[in-house]
Design a protein around this motif. Structure first.
Motif, mmCIF file in Angstrom:
data_model
loop_
_atom_site.group_PDB
_atom_site.id
_atom_site.type_symbol
_atom_site.label_atom_id
_atom_site.label_comp_id
_atom_site.label_asym_id
_atom_site.label_seq_id
_atom_site.Cartn_x
_atom_site.Cartn_y
_atom_site.Cartn_z
ATOM 1 N N UNK A 205 35.042 14.899 100.209
ATOM 2 C CA UNK A 205 35.250 14.212 98.934
ATOM 3 C C UNK A 205 36.471 13.296 99.001
ATOM 4 N N UNK A 206 37.401 13.626 99.867
ATOM 5 C CA UNK A 206 38.612 12.822 100.007
ATOM 6 C C UNK A 206 38.509 11.797 101.136
ATOM 7 N N UNK A 207 37.329 11.620 101.644
ATOM 8 C CA UNK A 207 37.093 10.552 102.604
ATOM 9 C C UNK A 207 37.596 10.807 104.003
ATOM 10 N N UNK A 208 37.826 12.069 104.382
ATOM 11 C CA UNK A 208 38.252 12.365 105.749
ATOM 12 C C UNK A 208 37.072 12.103 106.683
ATOM 13 N N UNK A 209 37.248 11.212 107.640
ATOM 14 C CA UNK A 209 36.133 10.770 108.476
ATOM 15 C C UNK A 209 35.597 11.886 109.354
ATOM 16 N N UNK A 210 36.449 12.477 110.158
ATOM 17 C CA UNK A 210 36.000 13.555 111.042
ATOM 18 C C UNK A 210 36.465 14.882 110.460
ATOM 19 N N UNK A 211 35.860 15.237 109.318
ATOM 20 C CA UNK A 211 36.312 16.412 108.575
ATOM 21 C C UNK A 211 36.134 17.696 109.368
ATOM 22 N N UNK A 212 35.052 17.805 110.134
ATOM 23 C CA UNK A 212 34.793 19.031 110.905
ATOM 24 C C UNK A 212 35.880 19.229 111.955
ATOM 25 N N UNK A 213 36.206 18.168 112.688
ATOM 26 C CA UNK A 213 37.244 18.273 113.720
ATOM 27 C C UNK A 213 38.602 18.571 113.100
ATOM 28 N N UNK A 214 38.889 17.925 111.964
ATOM 29 C CA UNK A 214 40.178 18.157 111.304
ATOM 30 C C UNK A 214 40.291 19.593 110.827
ATOM 31 N N UNK A 215 39.210 20.123 110.265
ATOM 32 C CA UNK A 215 39.230 21.501 109.766
ATOM 33 C C UNK A 215 39.346 22.495 110.916
ATOM 34 N N UNK A 216 38.701 22.204 112.028
ATOM 35 C CA UNK A 216 38.811 23.066 113.215
ATOM 36 C C UNK A 216 40.242 23.069 113.736
ATOM 37 N N UNK A 217 40.861 21.879 113.806
ATOM 38 C CA UNK A 217 42.242 21.783 114.292
ATOM 39 C C UNK A 217 43.189 22.569 113.409
ATOM 40 N N UNK A 218 42.931 22.580 112.095
ATOM 41 C CA UNK A 218 43.809 23.260 111.140
ATOM 42 C C UNK A 218 43.400 24.706 110.909
ATOM 43 N N UNK A 219 42.503 25.235 111.744
ATOM 44 C CA UNK A 219 42.060 26.632 111.652
ATOM 45 C C UNK A 219 41.525 26.978 110.271
ATOM 46 N N UNK A 220 40.776 26.035 109.671
ATOM 47 C CA UNK A 220 40.138 26.304 108.387
ATOM 48 C C UNK A 220 40.988 26.017 107.181
ATOM 49 N N UNK A 221 42.201 25.488 107.381
ATOM 50 C CA UNK A 221 43.107 25.209 106.258
ATOM 51 C C UNK A 221 42.875 23.767 105.783
ATOM 52 N N UNK A 222 42.248 23.562 104.624
ATOM 53 C CA UNK A 222 41.889 22.201 104.205
ATOM 54 C C UNK A 222 43.084 21.304 103.906
ATOM 55 N N UNK A 223 44.155 21.866 103.352
ATOM 56 C CA UNK A 223 45.332 21.058 103.067
ATOM 57 C C UNK A 223 45.979 20.519 104.334
ATOM 58 N N UNK A 224 46.118 21.395 105.334
ATOM 59 C CA UNK A 224 46.655 20.943 106.619
ATOM 60 C C UNK A 224 45.710 19.940 107.276
ATOM 61 N N UNK A 225 44.405 20.209 107.180
ATOM 62 C CA UNK A 225 43.426 19.310 107.786
ATOM 63 C C UNK A 225 43.539 17.908 107.197
ATOM 64 N N UNK A 226 43.706 17.814 105.891
ATOM 65 C CA UNK A 226 43.844 16.509 105.242
ATOM 66 C C UNK A 226 45.108 15.797 105.716
ATOM 67 N N UNK A 227 46.219 16.529 105.710
ATOM 68 C CA UNK A 227 47.489 15.925 106.131
ATOM 69 C C UNK A 227 47.433 15.494 107.595
#
Length: 311
Positions: free
Chosen positions: A183-205
Motif C-alpha cells: 500500500x505504501x508503494x514498496x517495489x520489492x516488498x517481499x525482499x524488503x520484508x525478508x531482509x527485515x525478518x518480518x518487521x514491516x516498519x524496518x522493511x519500509x525504512x
C-alpha cells in the motif's frame, strides 16, 4: 495520525479503560523497533489531552492539539538523552532528569486534565535514574501518566517493569505486513520484508534507504572471505563506515540461512568453511557484536575479530 493496522487491538483496549476511568498511571510500550510504538504513544497522548476527542482520536484543531503539534503543550513532556555540560549528547538518561520530571509531575495540570510524560528510550536509564523513577511509580499523582517506550525492555529493572501496564507490540502476520508495504508503494516488498525478518516498519525504512543493496554487499563480502578472496580488515573498515549495525544484522541473517541450507543440501550459498558448531557460534557472536557497537569498545576491532573468524 495514520495508525498501523496492528495497533488496533492495543488502541481499543486502552480506550475501553479510559472510558471506564480505569487508566493505569504508567504504560510500558515495548517491542521491536519499527512497529510504530512511538507513533502510537504520540497519538494516544495527544488524544488524552485533546479537548474534543472522538474515541480517543485527537481532533487536531483544538488549542490543546495545536500546542501538542507545536511541541509546546504545558501538560506533556518528552524525556530522552540530554546534553552533558560540554554540550555532548549523553548515551544514557540520568538521575537529574528523573528528579526534574518528578518535580514537574508534582505541579497541577495547566489545562485541568492529564499530565503526561514520555521517557524514550526508557531502557537507557542508568541505575540511579531507574531508582529515582521507582519512587514516582510507587507514589503516583492523580491524573498523571508515565509512558515508557523501550525497544529492549529486558534492560529495565524488574521493579520498574512490574509497576507498569505492559503494551507489547508483536510482528504482524506476513500477509498483513506485506499488504501494508505494498500500500505504501514498496517495489520489492517481499525482499524488503525478508531482509527485515518480518518487521514491516524496518522493511519500509530499509527499502527507502538502500538497505537491500547493503544486504547484497554483505553476502558478497562473506562469500569472498569464505573463498579466501577478501581481506577481513578492508571489509571491517567498509562496514564500520556505513551502517555497521545494519550490516551485522544482515551478516547474522546470512549465517542463519547458511545453516538452514546446509541442513537441507549439505552446502550453503556462501560456502562457509566453518563447521556447524562454529557457524552457530558465529551467528551468536555477530548479534552480540551488533549490541557491543553501542558501548565503549572500538568498533573496528570488534568487526575485525568477527570477520577474521569467518575467514
Amino acid at each position: 495520525m495514520s495508525a498501523m493496522p496492528w495497533h488496533a487491538e492495543h488502541w481499543e483496549r486502552l480506550q475501553a479503560r479510559r472510558e471506564r476511568n480505569a487508566m493505569p498511571h504508567a504504560l510500558l510500550l515495548c517491542g521491536p523497533a519499527g512497529l510504530g510504538k512511538r507513533d502510537f504513544m504520540r497519538r494516544f497522548a495527544e488524544g488524552l489531552l485533546c479537548q474534543q476527542p472522538q474515541h480517543g482520536e485527537p481532533c487536531g484543531q483544538c488549542r490543546s492539539c495545536l500546542l501538542f503539534a507545536a511541541g509546546t503543550h504545558p501538560d506533556f513532556a518528552a524525556l530522552s538523552f540530554g546534553l552533558r555540560k560540554d554540550g555532548v549528547q549523553r548515551s544514557e538518561i540520568v538521575v537529574d532528569q528523573i528528579r526534574d520530571l518528578s518535580a514537574r509531575l508534582a505541579m497541577a495540570s495547566q489545562f485541568g486534565g492529564w499530565q503526561i510524560v514520555c521517557i524514550d528510550p526508557a531502557d537507557a536509564m542508568n541505575a540511579a535514574a531507574a531508582n529515582a523513577l521507582l519512587k514516582t511509580l510507587e507514589e503516583p499523582s492523580p491524573q498523571t501518566l508515565l509512558l515508557l517506550v523501550a525497544d529492549a525492555p529486558w534492560r529495565l529493572p524488574q521493579t520498574i517493569r512490574s509497576r507498569c501496564q505492559r503494551i507489547e507490540f508483536h510482528l504482524p502476520s506476513h500477509d498483513d505486513a506485506l499488504a501494508w508495504l505494498q500500500q505504501r508503494g514498496v517495489k520489492d516488498a517481499v525482499a524488503a520484508l525478508t531482509a527485515a525478518a518480518g518487521n514491516p516498519g524496518l522493511a519500509l525504512a530499509w527499502a527507502e534507504d538502500g538497505a537491500l543493496a547493503r544486504r547484497q554487499e554483505v553476502r558478497k563480502d562473506l562469500g569472498a572471505l569464505a573463498a579466501g578472496r577478501g581481506e577481513a580488515m578492508e571489509v571491517a573498515k567498509r562496514w564500520l563506515d556505513n551502517e555497521p549495525a545494519q550490516r551485522l544484522w544482515f551478516a547474522a541473517q546470512a549465517a542463519a540461512e547458511e545453516m538452514k541450507a546446509r541442513a537441507v543440501s549439505g552446502q550453503g550459498p556462501l560456502s562457509s568453511q566453518l563447521d556447524d558448531e562454529a557457524l552457530d557460534q558465529w551467528y551468536i557472536t555477530a548479534n552480540r557484536t551488533r549490541d557491543s557497537l553501542r558501548g565503549p569498545l572500538r568498533g573496528d576491532l570488534l568487526l575485525l575479530e568477527l570477520l577474521a573468524r569467518w575467514h
